[in-house]
Motif scaffolding. Structure first.
Motif, PDB file in Angstrom:
ATOM      1  N   ARG A  55     -30.793  19.061 -26.492  1.00 37.75           N
ATOM      2  CA  ARG A  55     -29.422  18.807 -26.066  1.00 37.75           C
ATOM      3  C   ARG A  55     -29.074  17.367 -26.420  1.00 37.75           C
ATOM      4  O   ARG A  55     -29.695  16.427 -25.930  1.00 37.75           O
ATOM      5  N   LEU A  56     -28.071  17.224 -27.263  1.00 41.22           N
ATOM      6  CA  LEU A  56     -27.580  15.903 -27.630  1.00 41.22           C
ATOM      7  C   LEU A  56     -26.423  15.520 -26.715  1.00 41.22           C
ATOM      8  O   LEU A  56     -25.638  16.380 -26.302  1.00 41.22           O
ATOM      9  N   SER A  57     -26.335  14.229 -26.433  1.00 38.31           N
ATOM     10  CA  SER A  57     -25.249  13.701 -25.607  1.00 38.31           C
ATOM     11  C   SER A  57     -24.473  12.660 -26.393  1.00 38.31           C
ATOM     12  O   SER A  57     -25.064  11.875 -27.133  1.00 38.31           O
ATOM     13  N   CYS A  58     -23.177  12.655 -26.200  1.00 42.48           N
ATOM     14  CA  CYS A  58     -22.314  11.618 -26.758  1.00 42.48           C
ATOM     15  C   CYS A  58     -21.490  11.042 -25.609  1.00 42.48           C
ATOM     16  O   CYS A  58     -20.591  11.715 -25.087  1.00 42.48           O
ATOM     17  N   VAL A  59     -21.831   9.822 -25.214  1.00 40.67           N
ATOM     18  CA  VAL A  59     -21.073   9.129 -24.175  1.00 40.67           C
ATOM     19  C   VAL A  59     -19.994   8.298 -24.859  1.00 40.67           C
ATOM     20  O   VAL A  59     -20.290   7.517 -25.763  1.00 40.67           O
ATOM     21  N   PHE A  60     -18.748   8.479 -24.439  1.00 44.12           N
ATOM     22  CA  PHE A  60     -17.653   7.799 -25.110  1.00 44.12           C
ATOM     23  C   PHE A  60     -16.848   6.946 -24.136  1.00 44.12           C
ATOM     24  O   PHE A  60     -16.876   7.164 -22.908  1.00 44.12           O
ATOM     25  N   SER A  61     -16.130   5.982 -24.696  1.00 44.72           N
ATOM     26  CA  SER A  61     -15.241   5.141 -23.904  1.00 44.72           C
ATOM     27  C   SER A  61     -14.084   4.691 -24.779  1.00 44.72           C
ATOM     28  O   SER A  61     -14.172   4.724 -26.008  1.00 44.72           O
ATOM     29  N   GLY A  62     -13.006   4.296 -24.126  1.00 46.54           N
ATOM     30  CA  GLY A  62     -11.840   3.816 -24.849  1.00 46.54           C
ATOM     31  C   GLY A  62     -10.821   4.874 -25.204  1.00 46.54           C
ATOM     32  O   GLY A  62      -9.811   4.565 -25.850  1.00 46.54           O
ATOM     33  N   PHE A  63     -11.057   6.107 -24.800  1.00 48.57           N
ATOM     34  CA  PHE A  63     -10.100   7.180 -25.076  1.00 48.57           C
ATOM     35  C   PHE A  63     -10.408   8.355 -24.154  1.00 48.57           C
ATOM     36  O   PHE A  63     -11.446   8.393 -23.488  1.00 48.57           O
ATOM     37  N   THR A  64      -9.520   9.333 -24.155  1.00 48.53           N
ATOM     38  CA  THR A  64      -9.766  10.567 -23.410  1.00 48.53           C
ATOM     39  C   THR A  64      -9.633  11.760 -24.347  1.00 48.53           C
ATOM     40  O   THR A  64      -8.943  11.691 -25.377  1.00 48.53           O
ATOM     41  N   LEU A  65     -10.248  12.846 -23.985  1.00 51.77           N
ATOM     42  CA  LEU A  65     -10.214  14.052 -24.809  1.00 51.77           C
ATOM     43  C   LEU A  65      -8.870  14.768 -24.715  1.00 51.77           C
ATOM     44  O   LEU A  65      -8.634  15.736 -25.436  1.00 51.77           O
ATOM     45  N   ASP A  66      -8.003  14.279 -23.835  1.00 53.52           N
ATOM     46  CA  ASP A  66      -6.642  14.821 -23.824  1.00 53.52           C
ATOM     47  C   ASP A  66      -5.899  14.461 -25.101  1.00 53.52           C
ATOM     48  O   ASP A  66      -4.995  15.192 -25.536  1.00 53.52           O
ATOM     49  N   TYR A  67      -6.272  13.316 -25.697  1.00 54.94           N
ATOM     50  CA  TYR A  67      -5.524  12.821 -26.853  1.00 54.94           C
ATOM     51  C   TYR A  67      -6.374  12.713 -28.110  1.00 54.94           C
ATOM     52  O   TYR A  67      -5.830  12.550 -29.208  1.00 54.94           O
ATOM     53  N   TYR A  68      -7.684  12.776 -27.988  1.00 57.92           N
ATOM     54  CA  TYR A  68      -8.577  12.633 -29.130  1.00 57.92           C
ATOM     55  C   TYR A  68      -9.480  13.857 -29.247  1.00 57.92           C
ATOM     56  O   TYR A  68      -9.922  14.416 -28.243  1.00 57.92           O
ATOM     57  N   SER A  69      -9.746  14.242 -30.466  1.00 57.08           N
ATOM     58  CA  SER A  69     -10.781  15.236 -30.723  1.00 57.08           C
ATOM     59  C   SER A  69     -12.130  14.526 -30.826  1.00 57.08           C
ATOM     60  O   SER A  69     -12.192  13.352 -31.219  1.00 57.08           O
ATOM     61  N   LEU A  70     -13.188  15.252 -30.530  1.00 55.80           N
ATOM     62  CA  LEU A  70     -14.531  14.696 -30.664  1.00 55.80           C
ATOM     63  C   LEU A  70     -15.448  15.732 -31.284  1.00 55.80           C
ATOM     64  O   LEU A  70     -15.484  16.880 -30.824  1.00 55.80           O
ATOM     65  N   GLY A  71     -16.164  15.313 -32.307  1.00 57.93           N
ATOM     66  CA  GLY A  71     -17.018  16.262 -33.002  1.00 57.93           C
ATOM     67  C   GLY A  71     -18.406  15.725 -33.267  1.00 57.93           C
ATOM     68  O   GLY A  71     -18.675  14.527 -33.153  1.00 57.93           O
TER      69      GLY A  71
ATOM     70  N   ASP B 194     -18.315  16.987 -20.019  1.00 60.59           N
ATOM     71  CA  ASP B 194     -18.289  16.560 -18.617  1.00 60.59           C
ATOM     72  C   ASP B 194     -17.315  15.388 -18.557  1.00 60.59           C
ATOM     73  O   ASP B 194     -17.660  14.257 -18.876  1.00 60.59           O
ATOM     74  N   ASP B 195     -16.090  15.669 -18.155  1.00 55.84           N
ATOM     75  CA  ASP B 195     -15.054  14.640 -18.162  1.00 55.84           C
ATOM     76  C   ASP B 195     -15.351  13.529 -17.163  1.00 55.84           C
ATOM     77  O   ASP B 195     -14.990  12.371 -17.391  1.00 55.84           O
ATOM     78  N   ALA B 196     -16.011  13.842 -16.081  1.00 60.26           N
ATOM     79  CA  ALA B 196     -16.326  12.822 -15.072  1.00 60.26           C
ATOM     80  C   ALA B 196     -17.303  11.788 -15.633  1.00 60.26           C
ATOM     81  O   ALA B 196     -17.311  10.638 -15.194  1.00 60.26           O
ATOM     82  N   LYS B 197     -18.113  12.224 -16.593  1.00 57.67           N
ATOM     83  CA  LYS B 197     -19.105  11.323 -17.181  1.00 57.67           C
ATOM     84  C   LYS B 197     -18.696  10.838 -18.571  1.00 57.67           C
ATOM     85  O   LYS B 197     -19.481  10.146 -19.233  1.00 57.67           O
ATOM     86  N   ASN B 198     -17.504  11.210 -19.015  1.00 58.58           N
ATOM     87  CA  ASN B 198     -17.057  10.856 -20.373  1.00 58.58           C
ATOM     88  C   ASN B 198     -18.136  11.204 -21.397  1.00 58.58           C
ATOM     89  O   ASN B 198     -18.528  10.388 -22.240  1.00 58.58           O
ATOM     90  N   THR B 199     -18.604  12.427 -21.316  1.00 61.51           N
ATOM     91  CA  THR B 199     -19.706  12.854 -22.165  1.00 61.51           C
ATOM     92  C   THR B 199     -19.420  14.227 -22.760  1.00 61.51           C
ATOM     93  O   THR B 199     -18.912  15.117 -22.064  1.00 61.51           O
ATOM     94  N   VAL B 200     -19.746  14.368 -24.032  1.00 57.84           N
ATOM     95  CA  VAL B 200     -19.723  15.659 -24.699  1.00 57.84           C
ATOM     96  C   VAL B 200     -21.154  15.968 -25.136  1.00 57.84           C
ATOM     97  O   VAL B 200     -21.833  15.121 -25.702  1.00 57.84           O
ATOM     98  N   TYR B 201     -21.577  17.187 -24.870  1.00 59.87           N
ATOM     99  CA  TYR B 201     -22.930  17.610 -25.189  1.00 59.87           C
ATOM    100  C   TYR B 201     -22.930  18.621 -26.333  1.00 59.87           C
ATOM    101  O   TYR B 201     -21.984  19.404 -26.486  1.00 59.87           O
TER     102      TYR B 201
END
Length: 126
Positions: free
Chosen positions: A19-35, A73-80
């Motif tokens: 399981r890979l994790s991507c922790v992000f900051s500076g944006f939200t997934l409401d407005y940005y795609s993440l891949g 997991d929006d609470a953790k700003n993380t996409v797995y």
């Protein structure tokens, strides 16, 4: 400032899982795609899976459908990226990346992504 940090890579035998994790900051997934994208030695970078900001759906390349799953997991700003039934051809450095427009995500196009993490290495070998 947009930042992305990947983790979770490692060595696993064929048929195993990671399981890979991507922790992000500076944006939200409401407005940005993440891949998730990957690059194997001697090969071009390719798209693996992406969550689109246009519809909230996940998009997958054909070779990983049924084996890889995106979840967030929006609470953790993380996409797995849950990767099951791994194969040797999945060996690569895996990157997460983001874009504002959303079009690159739909077609898993690396050249359309704007911000990148530094990557995490996945090795599938017996």
């Amino acid at each position: 400032q947009v930042q992305l940090v990947e983790s979770g890579g490692g060595k696993v035998q064929p048929g195993g899982s990671l399981r890979l994790s991507c922790v992000f900051s500076g944006f939200t997934l409401d407005y940005y795609s993440l891949g998730w994208f990957r690059q194997a030695p001697g090969r071009e970078r390719e798209g693996v899976a992406c969550i689109s900001n246009r519809d909230g759906n996940g998009y997958y390349r054909d070779s990983v459908k049924g084996r890889f799953t995106l979840f967030r997991d929006d609470a953790k700003n993380t996409v797995y990226l849950q990767m099951d039934n791994l194969k040797p051809e999945d060996t690569a450095v895996y990157y997460c990346a983001t874009e504002y427009d959303g079009s690159a995500c739909l077609f898993l196009r690396p050249d359309g992504m704007h911000h990148w993490g530094k990557g995490t290495l996945v090795t599938v070998s017996s």
